[in-house]
Design an enzyme around this catalytic site. Structure first.
Site, PDB file in Angstrom:
ATOM      1  N   LYS A   1      51.746  59.409 107.887  1.00 20.74           N
ATOM      2  CA  LYS A   1      51.838  60.747 108.302  1.00 20.74           C
ATOM      3  C   LYS A   1      53.195  61.185 108.790  1.00 20.74           C
ATOM      4  O   LYS A   1      53.766  62.091 108.646  1.00 20.74           O
ATOM      5  CB  LYS A   1      50.577  61.276 109.391  1.00 20.74           C
ATOM      6  CG  LYS A   1      49.240  61.358 108.709  1.00 20.74           C
ATOM      7  CD  LYS A   1      48.274  61.684 109.735  1.00 20.74           C
ATOM      8  CE  LYS A   1      46.598  61.563 109.365  1.00 20.74           C
ATOM      9  NZ  LYS A   1      46.003  62.031 110.276  1.00 20.74           N
TER      10      LYS A   1
ATOM     11  N   ASP B   1      45.167  68.888 109.698  1.00 19.00           N
ATOM     12  CA  ASP B   1      44.551  68.322 110.765  1.00 19.00           C
ATOM     13  C   ASP B   1      44.200  69.356 111.962  1.00 19.00           C
ATOM     14  O   ASP B   1      43.156  69.273 112.548  1.00 19.00           O
ATOM     15  CB  ASP B   1      45.126  66.862 111.438  1.00 19.00           C
ATOM     16  CG  ASP B   1      44.931  65.709 110.387  1.00 19.00           C
ATOM     17  OD1 ASP B   1      44.041  65.650 109.486  1.00 19.00           O
ATOM     18  OD2 ASP B   1      45.926  64.821 110.381  1.00 19.00           O
TER      19      ASP B   1
END
Length: 274
Positions: free
Chosen positions: A64, A100
């Site tokens: 990420k 997220d």
């Protein structure tokens, strides 16, 4: 069109089951979604090797943060949290997004959790960074962060600074001093927080990002104490649904079909002999 989830390890990922269920529900029978094992060292080559026909990628650990310098554009939110879990391909190149935060917000709302006036996060990785952003969206300007080694919380501290969130850093031996809060969020891996179950049993609400095995000891302890418990699966589900929207351009994503597919796979994996 093609899409995939990348990470290491990746074999456990539920993403293929969630995204494929969405494609089926949307009638996108010519869409494919796979899982590729990929670490930080292999990411640049993999991205460069993708040919035409790719709609996007889902990214899990440890990619990420590593993906950011490999992108042409990055959303403001992904820049703030220091990580993109989604890559969208277009004629303008590679674009990074973070879904997220959306997943966390939807999971809390789905469970009926009111915006907290105080919160403590366990762990200081990428999910903790996204949690800080979600708590900011809910109106919190100060959050407690509990980590094993403060020296390794530098990136998360930088995220808090970009978000304008005051961070109160603690180590786990001081955990009991930051449990008088409305919401406790554990971003620790499965089993890593088991030893703290008795200590946190009295918190009014727990969001534990683990989805299997479930319930965790933390979740069982808080539920037994009468608190509200949210597991990691709703977050995973809703962040995936947002990814499907971004990759397909469709807004009629069949979230309940995705939920059923994900839960069925979790049950299958938990069965003896699986």
């Amino acid at each position: 069109m093609k899409a995939a989830v990348l990470g290491s390890p990746i074999a456990h990922s539920l993403s293929p089951h969630l995204h494929r269920a969405a494609y089926e529900g949307l009638g996108l029978y010519d869409w494919q979604y796979e899982a590729f094992e990929c670490d930080e060292a292999g990411l640049p080559g993999l991205l460069d090797g993708l040919g035409p026909g790719w709609a996007g990628l889902s990214l899990t650990m440890p990619l990420k943060r590593a993906v950011l310098p490999l992108l042409d554009t990055v959303s403001e939110l992904a820049v703030e949290v220091g990580g993109a879990n989604t890559v969208i391909f277009s004629e303008r190149g590679r674009h990074g997004e973070n879904t997220d935060v959306y997943g966390i917000l939807q999971a809390l709302a789905e469970a009926g959790v009111r915006p907290p006036e105080s919160a403590t996060i366990l762990g200081g990785g990428a999910t903790a960074a996204s949690t800080l952003a979600a708590l900011r969206e809910l109106g919190l300007s100060e959050v407690n962060l509990v980590v094993r080694d403060p020296a390794r919380a530098g990136e998360t501290s930088e995220v808090a600074e970009r978000l304008g969130t005051a961070l109160s850093l603690r180590t786990f031996d001081k955990l009991e001093t930051v449990l008088d809060v409305d919401l406790l969020v554990s971003t620790l891996p499965a089993g890593a927080a088991d030893g703290f179950a008795g200590l946190i049993a009295g918190v009014p609400a727990l969001f534990d990002v683990v989805y299997a095995p479930w319930p965790t000891r933390l979740a069982s302890a808080v539920a037994a104490g009468g608190g509200t418990v949210i597991g990691g699966f709703p977050m995973l589900l809703h962040q995936a649904a947002r990814q499907v929207e971004m990759m397909t351009g469709r807004t009629d994503v069949p979230v309940e079909a995705m939920r059923a597919a994900g839960k069925a796979e979790i049950v299958r994996r938990a069965a003896p002999g699986s």
